[in-house]
Design an enzyme around this catalytic site. Structure first.
Site, short mmCIF file in Angstrom:
data_model
loop_
_atom_site.label_atom_id
_atom_site.label_comp_id
_atom_site.label_asym_id
_atom_site.label_seq_id
_atom_site.Cartn_x
_atom_site.Cartn_y
_atom_site.Cartn_z
N ASP A 157 0.80 -1.23 0.00
CA ASP A 157 0.00 0.00 0.00
C ASP A 157 0.83 1.28 0.00
O ASP A 157 0.35 2.33 -0.37
CB ASP A 157 -0.94 0.02 1.22
CG ASP A 157 -0.20 -0.17 2.54
OD1 ASP A 157 1.03 -0.35 2.51
OD2 ASP A 157 -0.85 -0.16 3.60
N HIS A 158 2.09 1.19 0.40
CA HIS A 158 2.91 2.39 0.50
C HIS A 158 3.64 2.70 -0.81
O HIS A 158 3.50 3.77 -1.37
CB HIS A 158 3.97 2.24 1.61
CG HIS A 158 3.44 2.43 3.00
ND1 HIS A 158 2.48 1.64 3.56
CD2 HIS A 158 3.78 3.34 3.95
CE1 HIS A 158 2.24 2.05 4.80
NE2 HIS A 158 3.01 3.08 5.06
N ASP A 199 4.01 -1.09 11.32
CA ASP A 199 3.56 0.25 10.96
C ASP A 199 2.97 0.88 12.22
O ASP A 199 2.19 0.24 12.94
CB ASP A 199 2.50 0.19 9.86
CG ASP A 199 2.26 1.58 9.31
OD1 ASP A 199 2.83 1.92 8.25
OD2 ASP A 199 1.52 2.35 9.97
N ARG A 233 -0.07 13.05 10.05
CA ARG A 233 1.24 13.63 10.36
C ARG A 233 1.53 14.82 9.45
O ARG A 233 1.29 14.73 8.25
CB ARG A 233 2.35 12.59 10.17
CG ARG A 233 2.27 11.52 11.21
CD ARG A 233 3.41 10.52 11.15
NE ARG A 233 3.28 9.64 12.30
CZ ARG A 233 3.53 8.35 12.30
NH1 ARG A 233 3.96 7.75 11.20
NH2 ARG A 233 3.39 7.64 13.39
N SER A 249 6.97 7.24 13.06
CA SER A 249 6.75 5.93 12.44
C SER A 249 7.50 4.80 13.14
O SER A 249 8.33 5.02 14.01
CB SER A 249 7.22 5.99 10.99
OG SER A 249 8.60 5.72 10.92
N ARG A 282 9.39 2.74 11.39
CA ARG A 282 10.41 2.26 10.44
C ARG A 282 11.72 1.94 11.15
O ARG A 282 12.34 2.80 11.76
CB ARG A 282 10.59 3.28 9.30
CG ARG A 282 11.12 4.62 9.72
CD ARG A 282 11.06 5.62 8.56
NE ARG A 282 9.68 6.00 8.29
CZ ARG A 282 9.28 7.21 7.89
NH1 ARG A 282 10.18 8.16 7.67
NH2 ARG A 282 8.02 7.49 7.68
C1 MIC Z 1 4.27 6.50 8.21
O1 MIC Z 1 3.10 6.85 8.25
O2 MIC Z 1 5.21 7.22 8.58
C2 MIC Z 1 4.59 5.11 7.69
C3 MIC Z 1 5.23 5.26 6.39
O3 MIC Z 1 3.39 4.40 7.52
C4 MIC Z 1 5.50 4.42 8.72
C5 MIC Z 1 6.07 3.16 8.28
C6 MIC Z 1 7.22 3.32 7.33
O4 MIC Z 1 8.05 4.19 7.50
O5 MIC Z 1 7.27 2.52 6.40
C7 MIC Z 1 4.82 4.18 10.07
O6 MIC Z 1 3.95 4.91 10.43
O7 MIC Z 1 5.26 3.28 10.81
FE1 SF4 Z 2 0.09 4.92 5.07
FE2 SF4 Z 2 1.43 5.64 7.25
FE3 SF4 Z 2 -0.01 7.41 5.87
FE4 SF4 Z 2 -1.24 5.56 7.24
S1 SF4 Z 2 0.05 7.17 8.08
S2 SF4 Z 2 -1.73 6.19 5.16
S3 SF4 Z 2 0.12 3.81 7.00
S4 SF4 Z 2 1.80 6.33 5.16
#
Ligand code: MIC
Ligand code: SF4
Length: 647
Positions: free
Chosen positions: A65-66, A120, A380, A536, A538
């Site tokens: 999905d990313h 995530d 965010r 996140s 990550r």
């Molecule tokens: C995000 O919203 O920052 C992400 C991308 O979903 C991350 C995960 C990632 O960095 O792949 C998260 O929230 O954990």
């Molecule tokens: Fe995707 Fe992270 Fe954004 Fe949610 S917050 S839509 S999991 S990138």
């Protein structure tokens, strides 16, 4: 004996070790796991390196999905890698286009009373269904897939009592913005936020999902709602009523803290640049001119969210000079918008309809113009996350976003007359044809895992040294996010399985010279302020610094998941005993720490001598974490713990 909270009930029924005593180390049996593709490649590489032939959970799902923008072979290769891993190792696979992991998981797999961890940070969305759902690093998820427990510190349970009902045009997003205003981005650290009270009944599961989702921004371990008639209603409409179990707190349950929110007093709000807790009412901010509106993300892309948006946009045109993009959260949502004609209303208004994926939320396209003002229904708004460093991003509800897109300026939705209401459908459109099943165990030996050339070996930590002598190679302030440490976005995300390449961008947002300084100094120590590593899950924000030779991070305090990721990578998380000592360290100072092993083992203070005087620091970690650090990271520790492994 007092009664139990909902969280305690689930924890008690999943305890592998530990007690409910706050602050103690607990290990939980994990029923379900999820991964997404941006963290998934690394998680499956780690799972493979543990040599376990098949996942051992009740259910594990791999989502794509990313990284859906296929600008070069990298993302497409990673999709194939994850797909073939899922087939071989026993996971369900949600194909690209099927939707955002948290939205799809809520719709098709989440179940009250179950435990879930996901690679995530917004995995707590499942709390909307009464699940105990945690965001975690990929390696923790890999261990859980292999049947290992999830280890955390027993959080405090913080009650948010909801009373009354929302006024017209005010929605779940405004409620979680109110929570963020009260708790800030670090007020939830060490806590589970548990919602209760009469007001809960007025919220549907997708609305509860919005609130639980963005609880992540308070730093909370997770958020959870009870499982009640509304939960049953949702599960029934998803054709999954057999997953229902009722879950309420006991009347005499004891909480560690409480706040009361009268829903009728909540107003349309926005989180202003550049932090989700910089919350003000829309009225207070005023009618600022906007350049872009993005609707979607795991926070606000449910069917009812988008039906409201369609009703607002019907027969209108997006204001001149404004770009509106909409990404439905799942194929189910997309389909139902199409079936009822709402999609036509969105298209007709001039909205740019994107695929069901994270998209702009993670900087996969739709970066705003230079200095642009963007309203987003996301969770965010950290500096640079949109892909445009000087853009101003405001986080708002779908209602506020839609009406503002039409007016060309931030608009309080309460000013536009009667609000359309949408009840949950009696039956959602159910077609799981984009979720594929794994191969039978007997056939999995024939499945070949496909690895693209972008997959590079990942760094592994070394056993904890007794003496660390190196330079301070970076000094940063409070609330540093993982988006600062390891930025995302369309240009970099395709390299999530290529740590050497990613390392060029480490701390790019705040200090472009960091990678070269780290190389020049042969690695070193990072010094941070409060809440270091928020955001996140990550693990790249730990693996990349590890690759660049970072031995330790000394901070005033850490965000939960990032701290766990540092330990899992074998990087020492140290905290100042006196926060003011932060001022005594400068960039390029040589920091010498002796007797590290015995101090970590015994939880004793360590000392660093600086020209400004001695500094006391400490590494407060669980007994298991000590073993992980001594072994050089979770992978080495997990392998050594296996029968026949090195001890
Ligand atoms: C995000 O919203 O920052 C992400 C991308 O979903 C991350 C995960 C990632 O960095 O792949 C998260 O929230 O954990
Ligand atoms: Fe995707 Fe992270 Fe954004 Fe949610 S917050 S839509 S999991 S990138």
């Amino acid at each position: 004996m007092p009664g139990y909270t909902v969280s305690e009930k689930i924890i008690k029924s999943h305890l592998v070790s530990g007690t409910l005593e706050r602050g103690s180390d607990i290990a939980l049996r994990i029923d379900q796991t999820l991964t997404q593709d941006a963290t998934g490649t690394m998680a499956y590489l780690e799972f493979e390196s543990m040599g376990i032939p098949r996942v051992k959970t009740e259910l594990s799902v791999a989502y794509i999905d990313h990284n859906t923008l296929q600008n070069g072979f990298m993302n497409a290769d990673d999709h194939q890698y994850i797909r073939t891993c899922a087939k071989k190792y026993g996971l369900k696979f949600s194909r690209p286009g099927n939707g955002i992991c948290h939205q799809v998981h809520l719709e098709r797999f989440g179940a009250p009373g179950k435990t879930l961890i996901g690679s995530d940070s917004h995995t707590p969305t499942g709390g909307g269904l009464g699940m105990l759902a945690f965001g975690a690093g990929g390696l923790d998820v890999a261990v859980a897939m292999g049947g290992g427990a999830y280890h955390i510190t027993m959080p405090q349970i913080y009650k948010v009592e909801l009373v009354g009902a929302l006024s017209p045009w005010v929605s779940a997003k405004d409620v979680i913005l109110e929570v963020l205003k009260r708790l800030t981005v670090k007020g939830g650290v060490g806590k589970i936020i548990e919602y209760c009270g009469e007001g809960v009944k007025s919220l549907s599961v997708p609305e509860r999902g919005t609130i639980a989702n963005m609880g992540a921004e308070t730093g909370a371990s997770t958020s959870i709602f009870p499982s009640d008639v509304r939960t049953l209603e949702f599960l029934r409409a998803q054709g999954r009523e057999e997953a229902f179990v009722p879950l309420e707190p006991d009347p005499d349950a004891v909480y560690d803290g409480c706040t009361v929110i009268d829903l009728s007093t909540v107003r349309p709000a926005a989180a202003c640049p550049n932090s989700p807790d910089n919350v003000h009412s829309v009225e207070e901010i005023g009618n600022i001119k906007i350049d872009q509106v993005c609707i979607g993300s795991c926070t606000n892309s449910s069917l009812s969210d988008l039906l409201k948006v369609a009703a607002i946009l019907k027969g209108k045109t997006v204001a001149e000079g404004v770009s509106l993009s909409i990404a439905p959260g799942s194929k189910q949502v997309y389909n139902m918008l199409a079936e009822c004609g709402a999609l036509a209303d969105l298209i007709d208004s001039g909205a740019r309809i994107l695929e069901s994926a994270c998209g702009p939320c993670i900087g996969m396209g739709q970066s705003p113009q230079s200095g642009g003002v963007s309203l987003r229904t996301f969770n965010r708004n950290f500096t640079g996350r949109s892909g445009t460093a000087d853009a101003s991003v405001y986080l708002v509800s779908p209602e506020t976003a839609a009406i503002s897109a039409v007016n060309g300026c931030l608009t309080d939705p309460r000013t536009i007359g009667k609000m359309p209401r949408f009840e949950l459908p009696e039956r959602f459109h159910i077609n799981d044809n984009m979720i594929t099943d794994p191969a039978e165990e007997s056939e999995s030996g024939d499945i070949e895992v496909r690895r693209g050339p972008n997959i590079k070996p990942f760094p592994q930590g070394s056993p904890l040294a007794d003496r660390i002598e190196c330079k301070c190679i970076l000094k940063v302030g409070d609330n540093i996010t993982t988006d600062h440490i390891m930025p995302a976005g369309a240009k970099i995300l395709p390299y999530r399985s290529n740590i050497p390449y990613l390392s060029r961008f480490c701390f790019e947002v705040c200090d472009k010279d960091f990678p070269s300084r780290a190389a020049e100094c042969g690695g070193g120590i990072i010094v941070g302020g409060e809440n270091y590593g928020q955001g996140s899950s990550r693990e790249h924000a730990a693996l990349v610094p590890l690759y660049l030779g970072v031995k330790a991070v000394i901070a005033k305090s850490f965000a939960r998941i990032h701290r766990a990721n540092l330990i899992n990578a074998g990087i020492l998380p140290l905290t100042f005993v006196n926060a003011d000592d932060y001022d005594k360290i400068s960039l390029y100072d040589t920091l010498c720490i002796n007797d590290v092993r015995s101090a970590v083992l015994n939880g004793e203070n360590l000392r660093i001598s600086t020209p400004e005087g001695d500094i006391k620091i400490v590494c407060r970690v669980s007994e298991r974490d000590k073993k992980i650090l001594f072994a050089g990271g979770l992978l080495a520790y997990t392998v050594s713990e296996r029968p026949g492994g090195e001890k």
